[in-house]
Design a protein around this motif. Structure first.
Motif, short mmCIF file in Angstrom:
data_model
loop_
_atom_site.label_atom_id
_atom_site.label_comp_id
_atom_site.label_asym_id
_atom_site.label_seq_id
_atom_site.Cartn_x
_atom_site.Cartn_y
_atom_site.Cartn_z
N LYS A 127 0.96 -1.37 -0.13
CA LYS A 127 0.27 -0.18 -0.31
C LYS A 127 1.08 1.57 -0.12
CE LYS A 127 -4.03 -1.93 2.48
NZ LYS A 127 -4.66 -2.35 4.10
N LYS A 128 1.84 1.66 1.01
CA LYS A 128 3.17 2.62 1.15
C LYS A 128 3.57 2.17 -0.02
CE LYS A 128 6.05 4.72 4.03
NZ LYS A 128 6.50 5.00 5.40
N TRP A 129 4.04 1.44 -0.99
CA TRP A 129 4.44 1.34 -1.87
C TRP A 129 3.77 2.26 -3.50
CZ3 TRP A 129 4.20 -1.50 -7.12
CH2 TRP A 129 5.04 -1.09 -7.91
N LEU A 130 2.19 1.78 -3.59
CA LEU A 130 1.75 1.93 -4.53
C LEU A 130 1.89 3.70 -4.01
CD1 LEU A 130 -0.69 -0.41 -4.24
CD2 LEU A 130 0.66 0.30 -6.64
N LYS A 131 1.53 4.09 -3.28
CA LYS A 131 1.21 5.61 -2.39
C LYS A 131 2.51 6.14 -2.71
CE LYS A 131 -0.40 8.64 1.78
NZ LYS A 131 -0.91 8.07 2.76
N ASN A 132 3.41 5.72 -2.47
CA ASN A 132 4.48 6.73 -3.19
C ASN A 132 4.51 6.71 -4.28
OD1 ASN A 132 4.55 7.12 -0.66
ND2 ASN A 132 5.98 5.36 0.38
N VAL A 137 8.21 8.75 -9.27
CA VAL A 137 8.23 8.41 -11.03
C VAL A 137 8.22 10.42 -11.04
CG1 VAL A 137 6.91 8.75 -13.19
CG2 VAL A 137 6.40 6.57 -11.08
N ALA A 138 8.06 11.18 -10.57
CA ALA A 138 7.94 12.70 -10.58
C ALA A 138 9.33 12.70 -10.46
CB ALA A 138 6.99 13.39 -9.79
#
Length: 150
Positions: A127-132, A137-138
């Motif tokens: 969940k944290k990986w997806l959120k960050n 990417v930016a």
């Protein structure tokens, strides 16, 4: 002190040997770059041999702790640009990994891949990986577009 150094070297050597032994296994799985790629991988994991083959190929990914290994494995399976389009439950028009791709999630939860972990810990890291991922990417796109210092 000497025993600690030997233990660390032994651990590093074990990781290197695992990577060498499984290098052909990890070559057969391509990173997913689209929802269709995820669906294809999910369907292929209904075959127990394919499921086991993916688990064995991911054991060579490494990581110093459960969080690091889960992030590395997730990154091996899902491209960063695709991860930006995903979240855990599929809110806001994104791809929901938990509900849409349970076999992929179960591979990442495999105890063989992280000693001492629980499903809840793996889920929290994912969940944290997806959120960050949008920030990651930016950052990578801004660092690649800035001119080099001379």
């Amino acid at each position: 002190m000497v025993k600690e150094v030997q233990r660390l070297h032994g651990h590093k050597l074990k990781k290197i040997l695992l990577k060498l032994n499984r290098s052909d296994a990890s070559q057969s799985f391509q990173q997913c770059h689209s929802r269709d790629d995820l669906a294809t991988l999910e369907d292929s994991l209904s075959n127990p041999q394919t499921h086991l083959h993916l688990i064995n190929s991911l054991t060579s990914v490494g990581g110093d702790n459960i969080g690091a290994s889960v992030r590395l494995m997730a990154g091996r399976l899902i491209s960063s640009t695709l991860a930006v389009s995903c979240n855990w439950i599929g809110k806001h028009g994104k791809i929901g990994l938990k509900s849409s791709f349970p076999r992929i999630i179960n591979v990442l939860r495999t105890k063989k891949l992280h000693n001492g972990s629980t499903d809840d810990i793996v889920d929290m890291v994912l969940k944290k990986w997806l959120k960050n991922m949008p920030a990651v990417v930016a950052r990578s796109s801004t660092s690649s577009t800035q001119p080099a210092d001379e």
